[in-house]
Design an enzyme around this catalytic site. Sequence first.
Site, PDB file in Angstrom:
ATOM      1  N   ARG A  69      -2.302   8.552 -23.155  1.00  0.00           N
ATOM      2  CA  ARG A  69      -2.152   8.250 -24.639  1.00  0.00           C
ATOM      3  C   ARG A  69      -3.317   7.794 -25.408  1.00  0.00           C
ATOM      4  O   ARG A  69      -3.336   8.118 -26.434  1.00  0.00           O
ATOM      5  CB  ARG A  69      -1.153   6.944 -24.593  1.00  0.00           C
ATOM      6  CG  ARG A  69       0.267   7.086 -24.114  1.00  0.00           C
ATOM      7  CD  ARG A  69       1.260   7.863 -24.901  1.00  0.00           C
ATOM      8  NE  ARG A  69       1.446   7.335 -26.143  1.00  0.00           N
ATOM      9  CZ  ARG A  69       2.312   7.900 -27.001  1.00  0.00           C
ATOM     10  NH1 ARG A  69       3.208   8.903 -26.604  1.00  0.00           N
ATOM     11  NH2 ARG A  69       2.389   7.321 -28.286  1.00  0.00           N
ATOM     12  N   PHE A  79      13.140  13.679 -38.565  1.00  0.00           N
ATOM     13  CA  PHE A  79      12.208  14.658 -38.035  1.00  0.00           C
ATOM     14  C   PHE A  79      12.804  15.529 -37.083  1.00  0.00           C
ATOM     15  O   PHE A  79      12.188  16.262 -36.633  1.00  0.00           O
ATOM     16  CB  PHE A  79      10.757  14.624 -38.031  1.00  0.00           C
ATOM     17  CG  PHE A  79      10.523  13.167 -37.156  1.00  0.00           C
ATOM     18  CD1 PHE A  79      10.474  13.523 -35.616  1.00  0.00           C
ATOM     19  CD2 PHE A  79      10.387  11.888 -37.304  1.00  0.00           C
ATOM     20  CE1 PHE A  79      10.429  12.565 -34.652  1.00  0.00           C
ATOM     21  CE2 PHE A  79      10.182  10.985 -36.525  1.00  0.00           C
ATOM     22  CZ  PHE A  79      10.171  11.167 -34.983  1.00  0.00           C
ATOM     23  N   GLU A 115      10.927  12.403 -17.963  1.00  0.00           N
ATOM     24  CA  GLU A 115      10.160  13.681 -18.525  1.00  0.00           C
ATOM     25  C   GLU A 115       9.565  14.717 -17.423  1.00  0.00           C
ATOM     26  O   GLU A 115       9.601  15.822 -17.672  1.00  0.00           O
ATOM     27  CB  GLU A 115       9.026  13.205 -19.642  1.00  0.00           C
ATOM     28  CG  GLU A 115       9.812  12.534 -20.847  1.00  0.00           C
ATOM     29  CD  GLU A 115       8.748  12.100 -21.933  1.00  0.00           C
ATOM     30  OE1 GLU A 115       7.496  12.172 -21.470  1.00  0.00           O
ATOM     31  OE2 GLU A 115       9.095  11.551 -22.751  1.00  0.00           O
ATOM     32  N   ASN A 171       0.706  18.158 -33.656  1.00  0.00           N
ATOM     33  CA  ASN A 171      -0.392  17.408 -33.016  1.00  0.00           C
ATOM     34  C   ASN A 171      -0.726  17.423 -31.559  1.00  0.00           C
ATOM     35  O   ASN A 171      -1.277  16.591 -30.956  1.00  0.00           O
ATOM     36  CB  ASN A 171       0.180  15.735 -33.132  1.00  0.00           C
ATOM     37  CG  ASN A 171       1.484  15.349 -32.564  1.00  0.00           C
ATOM     38  OD1 ASN A 171       1.963  16.114 -31.652  1.00  0.00           O
ATOM     39  ND2 ASN A 171       2.053  14.019 -32.721  1.00  0.00           N
ATOM     40  N   THR A 195      -0.064   9.189 -33.206  1.00  0.00           N
ATOM     41  CA  THR A 195       0.705  10.492 -33.562  1.00  0.00           C
ATOM     42  C   THR A 195       0.308  11.196 -34.652  1.00  0.00           C
ATOM     43  O   THR A 195       0.258  12.397 -34.715  1.00  0.00           O
ATOM     44  CB  THR A 195       2.117   9.758 -33.808  1.00  0.00           C
ATOM     45  OG1 THR A 195       2.465   8.703 -32.652  1.00  0.00           O
ATOM     46  CG2 THR A 195       3.080  10.783 -33.965  1.00  0.00           C
ATOM     47  N   HIS A 201       1.619  16.270 -25.935  1.00  0.00           N
ATOM     48  CA  HIS A 201       2.519  14.814 -25.780  1.00  0.00           C
ATOM     49  C   HIS A 201       1.953  14.121 -24.989  1.00  0.00           C
ATOM     50  O   HIS A 201       1.440  14.816 -23.772  1.00  0.00           O
ATOM     51  CB  HIS A 201       4.080  15.596 -25.505  1.00  0.00           C
ATOM     52  CG  HIS A 201       4.867  14.506 -24.823  1.00  0.00           C
ATOM     53  ND1 HIS A 201       5.779  13.951 -25.834  1.00  0.00           N
ATOM     54  CD2 HIS A 201       5.323  14.493 -23.674  1.00  0.00           C
ATOM     55  CE1 HIS A 201       6.417  13.005 -25.151  1.00  0.00           C
ATOM     56  NE2 HIS A 201       6.177  13.308 -23.536  1.00  0.00           N
ATOM     57  N   ARG A 227      -5.788  14.373 -30.909  1.00  0.00           N
ATOM     58  CA  ARG A 227      -5.337  14.681 -32.171  1.00  0.00           C
ATOM     59  C   ARG A 227      -6.235  14.477 -33.381  1.00  0.00           C
ATOM     60  O   ARG A 227      -6.071  15.079 -34.391  1.00  0.00           O
ATOM     61  CB  ARG A 227      -3.998  13.801 -32.385  1.00  0.00           C
ATOM     62  CG  ARG A 227      -2.826  13.839 -31.247  1.00  0.00           C
ATOM     63  CD  ARG A 227      -2.112  12.718 -31.080  1.00  0.00           C
ATOM     64  NE  ARG A 227      -0.556  13.402 -30.553  1.00  0.00           N
ATOM     65  CZ  ARG A 227       0.384  12.666 -30.170  1.00  0.00           C
ATOM     66  NH1 ARG A 227       0.219  11.423 -30.452  1.00  0.00           N
ATOM     67  NH2 ARG A 227       1.518  13.172 -29.582  1.00  0.00           N
ATOM     68  N   TYR A 249      13.716  15.616 -26.226  1.00  0.00           N
ATOM     69  CA  TYR A 249      13.609  14.650 -27.368  1.00  0.00           C
ATOM     70  C   TYR A 249      14.744  13.957 -27.630  1.00  0.00           C
ATOM     71  O   TYR A 249      14.915  13.334 -28.659  1.00  0.00           O
ATOM     72  CB  TYR A 249      12.918  15.287 -28.743  1.00  0.00           C
ATOM     73  CG  TYR A 249      11.280  15.301 -28.376  1.00  0.00           C
ATOM     74  CD1 TYR A 249      10.600  14.465 -28.405  1.00  0.00           C
ATOM     75  CD2 TYR A 249      10.846  16.531 -28.514  1.00  0.00           C
ATOM     76  CE1 TYR A 249       9.038  14.594 -28.156  1.00  0.00           C
ATOM     77  CE2 TYR A 249       9.294  16.783 -28.458  1.00  0.00           C
ATOM     78  CZ  TYR A 249       8.721  16.004 -28.380  1.00  0.00           C
ATOM     79  OH  TYR A 249       7.040  16.130 -28.279  1.00  0.00           O
ATOM     80  N   LYS A 277       1.400  21.345 -26.747  1.00  0.00           N
ATOM     81  CA  LYS A 277       2.623  21.715 -27.614  1.00  0.00           C
ATOM     82  C   LYS A 277       2.160  23.283 -27.882  1.00  0.00           C
ATOM     83  O   LYS A 277       1.051  23.714 -27.951  1.00  0.00           O
ATOM     84  CB  LYS A 277       2.606  20.898 -28.697  1.00  0.00           C
ATOM     85  CG  LYS A 277       3.079  19.329 -28.167  1.00  0.00           C
ATOM     86  CD  LYS A 277       3.368  18.654 -29.580  1.00  0.00           C
ATOM     87  CE  LYS A 277       3.849  17.222 -29.022  1.00  0.00           C
ATOM     88  NZ  LYS A 277       3.986  16.348 -30.322  1.00  0.00           N
TER      89      LYS A 277
HETATM   90  P1  IDP Z   1       4.194  10.413 -29.910  1.00  0.00           P
HETATM   91  O1  IDP Z   1       3.963  11.901 -29.759  1.00  0.00           O
HETATM   92  O2  IDP Z   1       2.921   9.900 -30.312  1.00  0.00           O
HETATM   93  O3  IDP Z   1       4.788   9.636 -28.661  1.00  0.00           O
HETATM   94  P2  IDP Z   1       6.746   9.840 -31.254  1.00  0.00           P
HETATM   95  O4  IDP Z   1       6.881   8.941 -32.269  1.00  0.00           O
HETATM   96  O5  IDP Z   1       7.400   9.689 -29.986  1.00  0.00           O
HETATM   97  O6  IDP Z   1       5.040  10.456 -31.162  1.00  0.00           O
HETATM   98  O7  IDP Z   1       7.097  11.228 -31.940  1.00  0.00           O
HETATM   99  C1  IDP Z   1       7.512  12.530 -31.170  1.00  0.00           C
HETATM  100  C2  IDP Z   1       6.713  13.721 -32.013  1.00  0.00           C
HETATM  101  O8  IDP Z   1       7.584  13.985 -33.053  1.00  0.00           O
HETATM  102  C3  IDP Z   1       5.530  13.293 -32.420  1.00  0.00           C
HETATM  103  O9  IDP Z   1       4.217  13.696 -31.451  1.00  0.00           O
HETATM  104  C4  IDP Z   1       5.191  14.285 -33.417  1.00  0.00           C
HETATM  105  O10 IDP Z   1       5.280  15.892 -33.067  1.00  0.00           O
HETATM  106  C5  IDP Z   1       6.778  14.261 -34.171  1.00  0.00           C
HETATM  107  N1  IDP Z   1       6.868  13.353 -35.167  1.00  0.00           N
HETATM  108  C6  IDP Z   1       6.907  12.092 -35.132  1.00  0.00           C
HETATM  109  N2  IDP Z   1       6.888  11.249 -36.232  1.00  0.00           N
HETATM  110  C7  IDP Z   1       6.972  12.289 -37.186  1.00  0.00           C
HETATM  111  C8  IDP Z   1       7.140  12.475 -38.848  1.00  0.00           C
HETATM  112  O11 IDP Z   1       7.150  11.227 -39.280  1.00  0.00           O
HETATM  113  N3  IDP Z   1       7.319  13.513 -39.161  1.00  0.00           N
HETATM  114  C9  IDP Z   1       7.139  14.842 -38.524  1.00  0.00           C
HETATM  115  N4  IDP Z   1       7.193  14.514 -37.100  1.00  0.00           N
HETATM  116  C10 IDP Z   1       7.061  13.603 -36.343  1.00  0.00           C
HETATM  117 MG    MG Z   2       6.650   9.644 -28.041  1.00  0.00          MG
END
Ligand code: IDP
Ligand code: MG
Length: 138
Positions: free
Chosen positions: A85, A57, A126, A112, A91, A115, A102, A49, A9
């Site tokens: 993963r 968010f 994707e 973070n 996350t 992805h 992370r 997304y 990212k």
């Molecule tokens: P992941 O990347 O671990 O699969 P997802 O729940 O799919 O997590 O969320 C996608 C992305 O959205 C996360 O990697 C992060 O950058 C962002 N994100 C997820 N939850 C939050 C939140 O509560 N606040 C702000 N950004 C978030």
């Molecule tokens: Mg995800």
Amino acid sequence: MQRTLSIVKPDGVNKNLIGEVIKRFENAGLKVVALKMAHLAKKQAEGFYAVHRQRPFFDSLTTFMCSGPIVPMVLEGKDAIKKVRDIMGATNPKDAAPGTIRKDFADSIESNIVHGSDAPDTAAFEIGYFFNATEILR
Ligand code: IDP
Ligand code: MG
């Protein structure tokens, strides 16, 4: 054999972590079978997304994802989706296990670093979002 999409990212590129992220995937036995650098427009980040469009968010996330260049890649190997993963970590870096990308590098739940696709159907969508068939090794 399984394929998955990972992305370094904008925060990961900005922190010079492209090589570090790829090294961790390669050290786990995964093969890079496609790789590029991109700088998304807002609409492109929103399309990627789309599953999160109802989340609070969504706007902040998609703004972040087009704030700078990113490095999408396709990784191939046994259990590639789960391996990626596991290497990424949770996350929220506060919840991520020691030794994960992370935990080691992320600043926040949003910024973070990396992805990774979460299932075979999302991986297929994707991968196709960033790469066409001629751009992936066979
Ligand atoms: P992941 O990347 O671990 O699969 P997802 O729940 O799919 O997590 O969320 C996608 C992305 O959205 C996360 O990697 C992060 O950058 C962002 N994100 C997820 N939850 C939050 C939140 O509560 N606040 C702000 N950004 C978030
Ligand atoms: Mg995800």
